[in-house]
Design a protein around this motif. Structure first.
Motif, PDB file in Angstrom:
ATOM      1  N   GLY A 231       0.783  -1.231   0.000  1.00 21.88           N
ATOM      2  CA  GLY A 231       0.000   0.000   0.000  1.00 21.88           C
ATOM      3  C   GLY A 231       0.808   1.270   0.000  1.00 21.88           C
ATOM      4  N   ALA A 232       2.144   1.185  -0.053  1.00 19.24           N
ATOM      5  CA  ALA A 232       2.989   2.387  -0.012  1.00 19.24           C
ATOM      6  C   ALA A 232       3.568   2.676  -1.395  1.00 19.24           C
ATOM      7  CB  ALA A 232       4.110   2.198   1.005  1.00 19.24           C
ATOM      8  N   PHE A 233       3.493   3.961  -1.810  1.00 18.89           N
ATOM      9  CA  PHE A 233       4.067   4.325  -3.109  1.00 18.89           C
ATOM     10  C   PHE A 233       4.570   5.769  -3.108  1.00 18.89           C
ATOM     11  CE2 PHE A 233      -0.532   4.691  -3.076  1.00 18.89           C
ATOM     12  CZ  PHE A 233      -0.791   5.954  -3.571  1.00 18.89           C
ATOM     13  N   MET A 234       5.008   6.247  -1.932  1.00 12.97           N
ATOM     14  CA  MET A 234       5.477   7.622  -1.825  1.00 12.97           C
ATOM     15  C   MET A 234       6.797   7.822  -2.567  1.00 12.97           C
ATOM     16  SD  MET A 234       3.798   6.324   0.866  1.00 12.97           S
ATOM     17  CE  MET A 234       5.163   5.676   1.790  1.00 12.97           C
ATOM     18  N   ASP A 235       7.785   6.984  -2.260  1.00 16.13           N
ATOM     19  CA  ASP A 235       9.111   7.134  -2.870  1.00 16.13           C
ATOM     20  C   ASP A 235       9.046   6.918  -4.377  1.00 16.13           C
ATOM     21  OD1 ASP A 235      10.098   7.619  -0.379  1.00 16.13           O
ATOM     22  OD2 ASP A 235      11.022   5.657  -0.099  1.00 16.13           O
ATOM     23  N   ARG A 236       8.248   5.949  -4.783  1.00 18.56           N
ATOM     24  CA  ARG A 236       8.095   5.701  -6.221  1.00 18.56           C
ATOM     25  C   ARG A 236       7.582   6.945  -6.927  1.00 18.56           C
ATOM     26  NH1 ARG A 236       3.155   2.220  -7.745  1.00 18.56           N
ATOM     27  NH2 ARG A 236       2.257   4.309  -7.899  1.00 18.56           N
ATOM     28  N   SER A 237       6.601   7.613  -6.331  1.00 20.09           N
ATOM     29  CA  SER A 237       6.003   8.782  -6.966  1.00 20.09           C
ATOM     30  C   SER A 237       6.988   9.942  -7.068  1.00 20.09           C
ATOM     31  CB  SER A 237       4.752   9.211  -6.191  1.00 20.09           C
ATOM     32  OG  SER A 237       3.767   8.196  -6.260  1.00 20.09           O
ATOM     33  N   VAL A 238       7.843  10.095  -6.054  1.00 19.77           N
ATOM     34  CA  VAL A 238       8.851  11.163  -6.109  1.00 19.77           C
ATOM     35  C   VAL A 238       9.876  10.858  -7.201  1.00 19.77           C
ATOM     36  CG1 VAL A 238      10.693  12.344  -4.853  1.00 19.77           C
ATOM     37  CG2 VAL A 238       8.539  11.806  -3.688  1.00 19.77           C
ATOM     38  N   MET A 239      10.334   9.611  -7.280  1.00 18.66           N
ATOM     39  CA  MET A 239      11.310   9.250  -8.319  1.00 18.66           C
ATOM     40  C   MET A 239      10.711   9.405  -9.709  1.00 18.66           C
ATOM     41  SD  MET A 239      13.533   6.021  -6.820  1.00 18.66           S
ATOM     42  CE  MET A 239      12.154   4.989  -6.306  1.00 18.66           C
ATOM     43  N   GLU A 240       9.424   9.105  -9.844  1.00 17.54           N
ATOM     44  CA  GLU A 240       8.762   9.243 -11.141  1.00 17.54           C
ATOM     45  C   GLU A 240       8.458  10.697 -11.474  1.00 17.54           C
ATOM     46  OE1 GLU A 240       6.246   5.003 -11.089  1.00 17.54           O
ATOM     47  OE2 GLU A 240       5.209   6.918 -10.945  1.00 17.54           O
ATOM     48  N   GLY A 241       8.122  11.486 -10.463  1.00 18.07           N
ATOM     49  CA  GLY A 241       7.620  12.824 -10.715  1.00 18.07           C
ATOM     50  C   GLY A 241       8.636  13.942 -10.638  1.00 18.07           C
ATOM     51  N   ASN A 242       9.715  13.749  -9.866  1.00 13.03           N
ATOM     52  CA  ASN A 242      10.737  14.793  -9.736  1.00 13.03           C
ATOM     53  C   ASN A 242      12.096  14.143  -9.472  1.00 13.03           C
ATOM     54  OD1 ASN A 242      11.988  17.262  -9.519  1.00 13.03           O
ATOM     55  ND2 ASN A 242      10.883  17.941  -7.694  1.00 13.03           N
ATOM     56  N   PRO A 243      12.606  13.384 -10.429  1.00 11.65           N
ATOM     57  CA  PRO A 243      13.840  12.614 -10.198  1.00 11.65           C
ATOM     58  C   PRO A 243      15.058  13.484  -9.904  1.00 11.65           C
ATOM     59  CG  PRO A 243      13.248  12.588 -12.530  1.00 11.65           C
ATOM     60  CD  PRO A 243      12.085  13.175 -11.798  1.00 11.65           C
ATOM     61  N   HIS A 244      15.120  14.676 -10.491  1.00 13.86           N
ATOM     62  CA  HIS A 244      16.291  15.528 -10.274  1.00 13.86           C
ATOM     63  C   HIS A 244      16.378  16.015  -8.827  1.00 13.86           C
ATOM     64  CE1 HIS A 244      17.882  15.843 -14.378  1.00 13.86           C
ATOM     65  NE2 HIS A 244      16.623  15.798 -14.785  1.00 13.86           N
ATOM     66  N   SER A 245      15.237  16.109  -8.137  1.00 20.10           N
ATOM     67  CA  SER A 245      15.286  16.526  -6.731  1.00 20.10           C
ATOM     68  C   SER A 245      15.989  15.474  -5.882  1.00 20.10           C
ATOM     69  CB  SER A 245      13.869  16.769  -6.195  1.00 20.10           C
ATOM     70  OG  SER A 245      13.136  15.560  -6.083  1.00 20.10           O
ATOM     71  N   VAL A 246      15.869  14.219  -6.272  1.00 18.47           N
ATOM     72  CA  VAL A 246      16.557  13.134  -5.568  1.00 18.47           C
ATOM     73  C   VAL A 246      18.060  13.209  -5.839  1.00 18.47           C
ATOM     74  CG1 VAL A 246      16.683  10.636  -5.208  1.00 18.47           C
ATOM     75  CG2 VAL A 246      14.480  11.699  -5.745  1.00 18.47           C
ATOM     76  N   LEU A 247      18.407  13.443  -7.098  1.00 15.29           N
ATOM     77  CA  LEU A 247      19.835  13.569  -7.442  1.00 15.29           C
ATOM     78  C   LEU A 247      20.465  14.746  -6.708  1.00 15.29           C
ATOM     79  CD1 LEU A 247      19.846  12.985 -11.330  1.00 15.29           C
ATOM     80  CD2 LEU A 247      19.838  11.304  -9.480  1.00 15.29           C
ATOM     81  N   GLU A 248      19.768  15.869  -6.685  1.00 13.74           N
ATOM     82  CA  GLU A 248      20.318  17.047  -6.018  1.00 13.74           C
ATOM     83  C   GLU A 248      20.462  16.794  -4.519  1.00 13.74           C
ATOM     84  OE1 GLU A 248      19.869  21.915  -6.023  1.00 13.74           O
ATOM     85  OE2 GLU A 248      18.221  20.697  -6.820  1.00 13.74           O
ATOM     86  N   GLY A 249      19.505  16.089  -3.934  1.00 10.61           N
ATOM     87  CA  GLY A 249      19.598  15.737  -2.523  1.00 10.61           C
ATOM     88  C   GLY A 249      20.804  14.864  -2.233  1.00 10.61           C
ATOM     89  N   MET A 250      21.069  13.899  -3.113  1.00 12.24           N
ATOM     90  CA  MET A 250      22.238  13.039  -2.945  1.00 12.24           C
ATOM     91  C   MET A 250      23.531  13.845  -3.058  1.00 12.24           C
ATOM     92  SD  MET A 250      21.098   9.609  -5.055  1.00 12.24           S
ATOM     93  CE  MET A 250      22.553   8.661  -4.576  1.00 12.24           C
ATOM     94  N   MET A 251      23.556  14.802  -3.957  1.00  9.71           N
ATOM     95  CA  MET A 251      24.752  15.639  -4.115  1.00  9.71           C
ATOM     96  C   MET A 251      24.994  16.483  -2.863  1.00  9.71           C
ATOM     97  SD  MET A 251      23.955  16.789  -8.041  1.00  9.71           S
ATOM     98  CE  MET A 251      25.351  17.886  -8.264  1.00  9.71           C
ATOM     99  N   ILE A 252      23.913  17.034  -2.303  1.00 12.96           N
ATOM    100  CA  ILE A 252      24.039  17.828  -1.074  1.00 12.96           C
ATOM    101  C   ILE A 252      24.587  16.963   0.058  1.00 12.96           C
ATOM    102  CG2 ILE A 252      22.711  19.057   0.700  1.00 12.96           C
ATOM    103  CD1 ILE A 252      20.782  19.898  -1.623  1.00 12.96           C
ATOM    104  N   ALA A 253      24.030  15.764   0.192  1.00  8.94           N
ATOM    105  CA  ALA A 253      24.495  14.840   1.235  1.00  8.94           C
ATOM    106  C   ALA A 253      25.940  14.435   0.998  1.00  8.94           C
ATOM    107  CB  ALA A 253      23.596  13.600   1.277  1.00  8.94           C
ATOM    108  N   GLY A 254      26.294  14.185  -0.263  1.00  8.19           N
ATOM    109  CA  GLY A 254      27.667  13.808  -0.599  1.00  8.19           C
ATOM    110  C   GLY A 254      28.663  14.897  -0.248  1.00  8.19           C
ATOM    111  N   TYR A 255      28.320  16.140  -0.578  1.00  2.00           N
ATOM    112  CA  TYR A 255      29.190  17.275  -0.246  1.00  2.00           C
ATOM    113  C   TYR A 255      29.360  17.395   1.269  1.00  2.00           C
ATOM    114  CZ  TYR A 255      30.753  22.149   0.180  1.00  2.00           C
ATOM    115  OH  TYR A 255      31.442  23.294   0.504  1.00  2.00           O
ATOM    116  N   ALA A 256      28.267  17.171   2.003  1.00  2.82           N
ATOM    117  CA  ALA A 256      28.289  17.348   3.456  1.00  2.82           C
ATOM    118  C   ALA A 256      29.199  16.347   4.158  1.00  2.82           C
ATOM    119  CB  ALA A 256      26.871  17.254   4.013  1.00  2.82           C
TER     120      ALA A 256
END
Length: 627
Positions: A231-256
């Protein structure tokens, strides 16, 4: 276009926005998994073709001359209101059409696009008032939401990097590379109060600080997209709907933390999400936003995708790491924790999709703005997948601390078909059941822990009064037992025995002593299991025993299922006032349990009845009932 500096990014954003300003109208066709399954891509193709034939179509053209004025037709990610899909939204008016079909395209173009009119039959109709709702902002499903993570899901084209850049995309990574050192980034995230959105709710900034302080030239960021809760599909919807926000988040975490490489771990059952993530990575690399010397700095970062085989246990951090390393996905003892010794023995931070997607908002707007949402101990917003017997199912995002009542009744519209609220299963197999007296409980990490539940990844399954809670516990226990990796005895054997006891009870063979054994065993599995899957596996059993013990007692003492859901405990009988003696029921009964003369009321021999329901299905007069 290769983006080599912060100025290049800024100039590109201005150029794209200038092109987008040529749009007189933007038509957004939902292309999330649910809408795609219902034919939304055919709707998109038909709308685009008709508008193009009329010479009205425009698109972003990054050339010296910006695009001509016209109508833009774009796909988008999930709009959230999945039950009403396929959805088509118009900007800037906010007009929203529901359940759109390919054959509706011509009427939409002629009425709305060409004449600024409204196709009334495609508007959402409030089931409680009968009112036709024109815009998304007026819709009760959206009206009470606060969208931070999902802000651009449903509003931008997930396959278009320029659309993301125009909406402040990659501005956060540009900001920290110019203005902040890693310690300041960690402090900002820590000050925001962001807690992990994958289930446990551990403070994100604090987690990062552990890895940042570790020595060594190699560190990793892992995005956990292995969303396996039923019954869960939150992460799937974010990856489908705004994938670059996930990439940018990973870059921020990587820099940190000082990482130069990341992995996205997504289950193979999410082909559309994986496809869009791969395209986002390729586009970011082609524009110089991933790779070496990003935006002219000395920061290097690359991202890989690892497809998981769908094992629920791989949502656990150490099992996920083992899977990426090519081993069987099984948890490892902790400590050492992944932040100290993770992927290939290197310090590793694992954040789930939603956690990472929040980071650009925090960096762009500041910790204070993020903390305006939520509670003191649980700041920000949370996405929930609202499912079950509720009128409005779909993906919702609300501030932490809103009550369950607001989500189920204000946003969800209450239960459908006149059912009475009974419970909500929150947090999937790892969560628990919340009863009617918990409807005003704030949805945050700490309050839910007090009542034996947890937010988990954010699944909310609403159940009505015709739901058997023993059967519900059995369903989730069956899921967990199948997904157990088998490494530790308490989980491997304990979940098997818990399932056997629950099956025994639903078949009418349980005893009151079995209830004591069930509770004791569930607690032992919780205390003795190696990883989070085993430790939380008994939660549905423990919470249903705690809040619905009378249902368990009815099953074992009276051999009755109060909800009438357990097949083995159903007792069929024929109402003589309704029976016409047509003999259809006796002819379809495989056990010969129904007897009677033609045109006279029939009877069922309960000792012979197999409880298959064939007689009830075939009876035209509704004379066969359950008691």
């Amino acid at each position: 276009m290769l983006i080599k500096s912060h100025d290049d990014l800024k100039q590109l954003r201005q150029k794209v926005k200038a092109a987008l300003d040529q749009e007189k109208m933007r038509i957004l066709v939902c292309a999330g998994t649910g809408c795609v399954a219902n034919g939304s891509l055919k709707v998109y193709a038909a709308l685009k073709r008709m508008i193009e034939e009329k010479g009205l179509l425009t698109s972003v053209e990054l050339v010296e001359e910006v695009s001509h004025e016209g109508i833009a037709v774009n796909i988008s990610g999930c709009h959230g209101f999945c039950q009403m899909g396929p959805l088509v939204r118009f900007e800037p008016s906010g007009l929203l059409y529901c359940k759109v079909k390919e054959e509706d395209a011509e009427e939409i173009v002629n009425t709305t696009v060409l004449n600024n009119g409204i196709v009334e039959r495609l508007l959402y109709e409030d089931p409680n008032t009968g009112e036709k709702i024109k815009t998304q902002d007026e819709n009760p499903f959206y009206k009470r939401q606060e969208r931070v993570t999902l802000r651009y899901c449903g509003r931008i084209d997930p396959d278009d990097i320029y659309d993301y850049i125009a909406h402040r995309g990659y501005r956060a990574i540009s900001k920290i590379l110019q203005e902040m050192n890693p310690e300041e980034v960690i402090k900002e995230v820590n000050d925001s109060g962001l807690r992990g959105r994958g289930g446990g709710g551990f403070p994100t900034g604090r987690k990062w600080s552990f890895a940042a302080s570790q020595p060594g030239p190699k560190k990793y960021i892992i995005c956990n997209g292995d969303e396996g809760d039923p019954g869960a599909f939150m992460d799937r919807s974010v990856m489908e709907g705004n994938p670059h926000s996930v990439l940018e988040g990973m870059m921020i975490a990587g820099y940190a933390i000082g990482a130069n490489e990341g992995y996205i771990y997504a289950r193979a059952e999410y082909p559309l999400a994986i496809k869009r993530m791969r395209k986002a990575i390729a586009d970011a690399e082609a524009h110089g936003l991933l790779g070496n010397n990003i935006l002219g700095s000395d920061f290097n970062f690359k991202i890989n995708i690892k497809e998981g085989a769908g094992a629920f246990v791989c949502g656990e951090e150490t099992a996920l790491i083992a899977s990426i390393e090519g081993e069987r996905g099984m948890p490892r003892p902790r400590p050492p924790f992944p932040a100290v010794k993770g992927l290939w023995g290197c310090p590793t931070i694992i954040n789930n999709v939603e956690t990472l997607a929040n980071l650009r908002y925090i960096i762009n707007n500041g910790a204070g703005e993020f903390k305006k949402y939520g509670t003191a101990g649980s700041s920000g917003t949370k996405t929930f997948a609202l499912a079950g017997q509720v009128q409005n199912t779909g993906l919702v995002e609300v501030p932490m601390g809103v009550t369950l009542r607001e989500v189920v009744f204000d946003i969800g519209g209450g239960l459908r078909d006149g059912k009475k609220y009974k419970s909500v299963q929150i947090g999937g197999p790892s969560g628990g059941c919340l009863t009617e007296d918990k409807l005003d409980l704030p949805l945050d990490y700490d309050e839910l822990m007090k009542v034996g539940a947890m937010i988990g990844s954010g699944g909310l399954v609403v159940m009505g009064d015709d739901t058997c809670m023993v059967e519900t516990a059995k369903f989730f226990m069956g899921f967990v037992q199948n997904e157990s990796c088998g490494k530790c005895v308490p989980c491997r054997e304990g979940t098997k025995q818990l399932l056997a006891l629950l099956t025994k009870i639903t078949e009418g063979k349980g005893t009151e002593a079995d209830l004591d054994l069930l509770e004791e065993l569930a607690q032992n599995v919780k205390d003795g299991s190696l990883c989070g899957l085993g430790k939380t596996a008994p939660n549905p059993v423990l919470t249903t025993l705690r809040y619905f013990r009378d249902e368990y007692i009815a099953h074992v003492r009276d051999k009755k299922c109060p909800a009438g859901a357990c097949q083995a405990l159903k007792e069929y009988y024929i109402n003589p006032e309704k029976c016409k003696g047509c003999t259809v029921c006796s002819r379809v009964c495989p056990a010969g349990a129904i007897t009677g003369e033609k045109k006279q009321p029939h009877v069922i021999n309960v000792d012979l009845c197999l409880k298959c329901g064939a007689c009830m299905e075939k009876c035209k007069f509704g004379s066969i009932e359950i008691r």
